[in-house]
Design a protein around this motif. Structure first.
Motif, PDB file in Angstrom:
ATOM      1  N   LEU A 348       0.827  -1.203   0.000  1.00 45.99           N
ATOM      2  CA  LEU A 348       0.000   0.000   0.000  1.00 45.99           C
ATOM      3  C   LEU A 348       0.867   1.261   0.000  1.00 45.99           C
ATOM      4  CD1 LEU A 348      -2.836  -0.971   2.496  1.00 45.99           C
ATOM      5  CD2 LEU A 348      -2.861  -1.046   0.021  1.00 45.99           C
ATOM      6  N   LEU A 360      -4.917   5.462  -1.613  1.00 44.92           N
ATOM      7  CA  LEU A 360      -3.878   4.447  -1.611  1.00 44.92           C
ATOM      8  C   LEU A 360      -3.711   3.846  -3.004  1.00 44.92           C
ATOM      9  CD1 LEU A 360      -4.824   2.705   1.733  1.00 44.92           C
ATOM     10  CD2 LEU A 360      -2.701   3.953   1.299  1.00 44.92           C
ATOM     11  N   ASN A 362      -4.049   0.960  -3.970  1.00 45.23           N
ATOM     12  CA  ASN A 362      -5.050  -0.046  -4.342  1.00 45.23           C
ATOM     13  C   ASN A 362      -6.392   0.594  -4.651  1.00 45.23           C
ATOM     14  OD1 ASN A 362      -5.829   0.722  -1.795  1.00 45.23           O
ATOM     15  ND2 ASN A 362      -6.039  -1.347  -0.986  1.00 45.23           N
TER      16      ASN A 362
END
Length: 984
Positions: A348, A360, A362
């Motif tokens: 992350l 982040l 993701n």
């Protein structure tokens, strides 16, 4: 609706009579002036009366040591939260007036919320009618409330509440005059002590002198907030000089007895007449029971990170929270990995920082106030706590609606970040907590409605109304609301604080539903606020303190009332108390606190006598003789009460039931200025600039795309789409046959952790973290679905996290020998140690990047900095070790070197050295990675991978013309041995 009060309840009547029975009708002398109370006459009969009442009420002998008959006469009533303390002292006022004609009472409370609650109770028309007619006292309280007044220019008028209270006549037997004030008005203002008022009643120039002249009886609420050393208590005793002080509370202040290591804290009781403790309150079903519940960490790691605040949209401050360990603060910037906080967040990266959020790598957005647990970092821990709280609420609410007389069911949430629930005007922050709550609530109602049977049609309409007006069913009250001019906020606050009857009602007088039943606060709704129908309390914020656990649950302990206002006392109710795993021992602490209040008695057992004798290196008989001679015990091993304080001070081993509490040191190291030593930097300059050069990482082309597709499908087959289950642990606290409180396991709840995302976003988020082409990834998923059943709910945040983690592992095992480093053609840049032109800086701006811990003294002259700052004992040893071959060395500031690695994170070693070879030439440069672990096997796989990448990086650096040796150091290896190996 009206809350129906009941008179004559045994546990309340005992508290009223305990005070009233102390006196006799001839124990008061008639007053000389119309505005004075009858004057108490001190006599031996008072001491005898107090002793008899204590004996009849079973007050333990250890609590009677502070008995004393003097002016002002102190009387204590201990009643557990939720048992009707305000009712009892109000009833006591009426009873004392009935028996002894006293009608001047001053009630002192610690805080404004308690003051507001007391005022509301004493002025309630139903309460006045209850005591006048139902209880038969035939009189009413005339309440005067002392408020803070700003000093104005011109005439200064004597405080009206004081004037009206003082001038109330004793001749009017249909009135009891009560003055209500809060602590701050006694100590933080000169309202009562100044004497320059333009008009003074009855010849008094100071309001406090007027109060003193009434010979008042003072009632102190929440006595633990009024220790006898405080200014407020001193003001009461020395300025107002009441003839009687009656203290009512669940908790009392503590005083120290003994000295040195024998020093102990004991409750400062003063003529304790009635002891309705927590154990009795729970055991007699006078209050709700408690069912504590938390989520068990998936990996048994009680660990999470909390997002504290955003600083100027440039950095994020986190708290790393691990159960039973001090919190650690981390400040990360854009491009930093959360793995700098804990390796569990290894994939992350912070990609963007907003006003109260950050994004982040993701694709997730996280907000200030959120707590992320390491097990399921893709989902907010708070979201699952909200979900659990809503589930428990509806379990209780449905049962409460299926009664002959329904019970309105309330839930209380303590939160940390106010703006996550209600952003301030003109703020660009998002109300993510409110939005999440409303979403989960809507989902739950939609789930519940189809399960209702025809007999629950009324409840169905109630839920449908809630769903149609979701924003009307919840409200918040925070300290800052007291100064808000927003009408909607004012309406919410008024309903929460002052309109208890509406909050307890299911419908209004026109039959319209009143659905508001979910309340949010930031510890503002504490002492002084209560609602009997709170059945669920959720601590979305961890207090992190060692405060009384009974006080924490106190807002929900009162027994509930039904739709007609009748208190239900013939059933057992449970308060759902939901916390996070960092307070998993809450039930244990609460039980310990309750059991500690059980009277232990003052008889020493033979077993205890023998145990202490062994500890003290003597015999049981000799110790018994010693205690007998000192008059600490009698022949039957009873402790002599008059000498108990001295006894426990000299022999603390015998003390029972007294807990000194846990001391939590929350002091934080202050930021220090760490100076950079220029001569040392000059020696390290070339090495420092070389290892700061930018390099890119290149992968060799894979043999063919078919191979890569096959590998991705294999990864997808490795439980990427498996369900992750989070389980709550529930414990019910109750009395057992052994006479003690225990926590018994109860049925928890399990949730599948999934946060579904659209398929295109699913592909995009994986692509963003792995660089796998979206089309290739799609083809692989299609291929995988031919042999595996895939539903839309499998495309969620957990599956993304699983794939990214497994792909990282695959790269480690398959690509370690299939990549190279290549030097970038970039100009030198500024670093934490030097400016872009190469000149050294004079100091480290943030000491945390050098080390969290400090040692006193100065480091050796070879060291780069003037301060010994370190993160582990091994680093400290390196700094303090003077090896002759070392010319200069220094700790590499955290994250100051960015070596790219195949796991997607950059890498920065720990130490840099310039050492001399056997011939004395200064040509050997050394970079060391320090790991304070037991051995290589203790390193996580990702750390191994990073280290292997670093080795290749420094090999390439050497090929490119600057020789650097790279070594790892674990805690069974000394820096000198590494240097000796280099010389061979």
């Amino acid at each position: 609706m009206e809350i129906i009060l009941k008179n004559g309840l045994p546990h309340q009547q005992k508290g009223i009579e305990a005070v009233a029975d102390v006196f006799t009708s001839d124990g008061f002398n008639p007053s000389n002036l119309f505005h004075e109370n009858p004057v108490l006459s001190l006599s031996d009969n008072l001491a005898e009366s107090i002793n008899n009442i204590q004996k009849n009420n079973g007050v333990p002998a250890e609590f009677t040591l502070k008995n004393d008959v003097s002016l002002p006469l102190h009387l204590d009533i201990k009643m557990e939260t939720g048992t009707g303390k305000t009712y009892v002292y109000t009833g006591t006022i009426y009873e004392l007036h009935k028996r002894y004609k006293t009608n001047k009472f001053i009630i002192v409370v610690p805080t404004l919320p308690i003051k507001a609650g007391t005022k509301q109770f004493l002025q309630d028309p139903y309460v006045l009618k209850h005591f006048k007619d139902v209880c038969g006292y035939g009189t009413e309280i005339e309440l005067h409330v002392l408020e803070s007044v700003k000093k104005k220019k011109g005439k200064q008028f004597f405080p009206t509440p004081v004037r009206e209270f003082v001038s109330g006549s004793m001749q009017n037997q249909n009135k009891i005059y009560v003055l209500l004030t809060n602590m701050a008005l006694l100590t933080n203002t000169n309202m009562l002590t100044r004497e320059d008022y333009d008009y003074s009643p009855m010849g008094f120039y100071k309001p406090v002198e007027a109060l003193k002249s009434t010979h008042p009886i003072v009632i102190i609420d929440e006595p633990h907030r009024f220790s006898k050393e405080q200014k407020a208590y001193e003001f009461i005793t020395k300025q107002i000089q009441p003839q009687i002080i009656i203290r009512y509370g669940a908790t009392f202040p503590e005083i120290a007895i003994g000295t040195g290591k024998n020093k102990k804290s004991v409750k400062d009781y003063h003529n304790l007449l009635y002891d309705l403790n927590a154990y009795d309150a729970f055991n007699q079903n006078l209050i709700k029971g408690v069912a504590k519940e938390h989520f068990e960490p998936l990996s048994q790691k009680a660990e999470k990170i909390k997002i504290m605040n955003i600083e100027s949209r440039t950095s994020v401050r986190f708290n790393h929270i691990i159960q039973n360990q001090p919190n650690r603060t981390h400040i990360l910037k854009k491009g930093d990995s959360l793995s700098l906080i804990t390796p569990d967040f290894e994939n992350l990266i912070i990609e963007n920082i907003g006003n109260n959020f950050f994004e982040l790598s993701n694709g997730l957005t996280k907000y200030v106030g959120e707590e992320i647990i390491t097990d399921i970092y893709s989902s907010s821990h708070q979201e699952y706590m909200l979900k659990l709280a809503i589930d428990r609420h509806f379990e209780t609410e449905r049962a409460n609606f299926n009664r002959q007389f329904k019970i309105k069911t309330l839930a209380l949430f303590f939160i940390d970040d106010i703006e996550s629930y209600r952003p301030r005007p003109n703020s660009d922050k998002e109300s993510y907590l409110k939005d999440t709550f409303e979403r989960l609530l809507s989902e739950k109602i939609t789930e519940v409605i189809p399960t209702l049977n025809p007999n629950e049609n009324f409840y169905k309409k109630y839920l449908e109304n809630t769903l149609a007006n979701i924003n009307e069913c919840h409200a918040g009250y925070f300290a800052e609301d007291n100064s808000s001019s927003d009408e909607d906020i004012a309406k919410e606050v008024d309903e929460i604080l002052f309109d208890k009857k509406r909050l307890l009602s299911i419908t209004d007088e026109n039959g319209n539903f009143i659905t508001r039943r979910f309340l949010f606060s930031k510890w503002t709704l504490k002492e002084g606020w209560d609602n009997p129908n709170v059945f669920t309390i959720t601590k979305l914020r961890s207090s992190g303190s060692e405060n009384s656990k009974l006080q924490e649950v106190g807002r929900g302990l009162r027994l509930p009332v039904d739709e007609n206002g009748n208190r239900i006392s013939n059933e057992e109710f449970k308060l759902n108390y939901i916390i996070d795993f960092t307070e998993a021992d809450f039930a244990e602490k609460l039980i310990k606190e309750i059991n500690a209040e059980i009277p232990q008695g003052f008889i020493i057992s033979k077993e205890k006598l023998k145990e202490v004798a062994v500890k003290r290196g003597t015999t049981e008989n000799d110790l018994f003789k010693t205690l007998l001679v000192k008059d600490y015990i009698d022949m039957d091993r009873n402790i002599v009460l008059e000498n108990a304080t001295s006894f426990f001070s000299e022999y603390p081993e015998f003390e029972k039931g007294i807990s000194t509490g846990k001391i939590v040191d929350k002091n934080k190291e202050k930021s220090r200025v760490i100076k950079i030593r220029k001569p040392v930097y000059d020696e390290l300059k070339t090495l420092w600039q070389s290892i700061n050069q930018r390099y890119f990482l290149f992968y060799e082309k894979l043999d063919n795309e078919t191979y890569f597709k096959k590998e991705i499908v294999n990864i997808l087959s490795d439980n990427v789409f498996k369900d992750v289950i989070i389980t709550s642990i529930r414990e019910e606290i109750k009395a057992e046959d052994d006479g003690m409180m225990h926590a018994n396991d109860s049925s928890g709840i399990q949730y599948v952790v999934k946060k579904q995302v659209p398929y295109n976003q699913f592909l995009f988020k994986i692509n963003k973290q792995t660089n796998i082409p979206i089309n290739l990834l799609h083809h692989c998923i299609v291929e995988f679905s031919k042999t595996h059943q895939l539903t839309n709910d499998k495309f969620n945040e957990t599956s993304i996290a699983n794939f990214v983690s497994k792909f990282s592992d695959w790269k480690t095992s398959h690509l370690m020998n299939r990549f190279t480093y290549s030097k970038a053609s970039l100009k030198p840049k500024e670093t934490v140690l030097n400016y872009a032109n190469g000149e050294p800086k004079t100091e480290i701006v943030k000491q945390g990047i050098i080390g969290k811990h400090f040692s006193s003294g100065d480091p050796i002259e070879k060291y780069l900095y003037d301060t010994i700052a370190f993160d582990s004992p091994l680093e400290r040893d390196n700094i303090l070790t003077d090896v002759g071959e070392i010319i200069v060395f220094g700790k590499i500031p955290k994250n100051s070197i960015s070596i790219p690695t195949i796991v997607g994170q950059s890498y920065s070693p720990d130490f840099m050295y310039v050492v001399k070879k056997n011939n004395g030439e200064k040509i050997l440069n050394l970079v060391v990675e320090t790991k304070d672990v037991s051995g290589d096997n203790a390193l996580r796989s990702i750390e191994h991978t990073k280290i292997e990448c670093a080795k290749k990086f420094f090999e390439q650096l050497t090929i490119d013309g600057y020789k650097v040796a790279f070594h790892t150091q674990i805690n069974n290896q000394k820096i000198k041995s590494i240097i000796d190996d280099l010389k061979e």
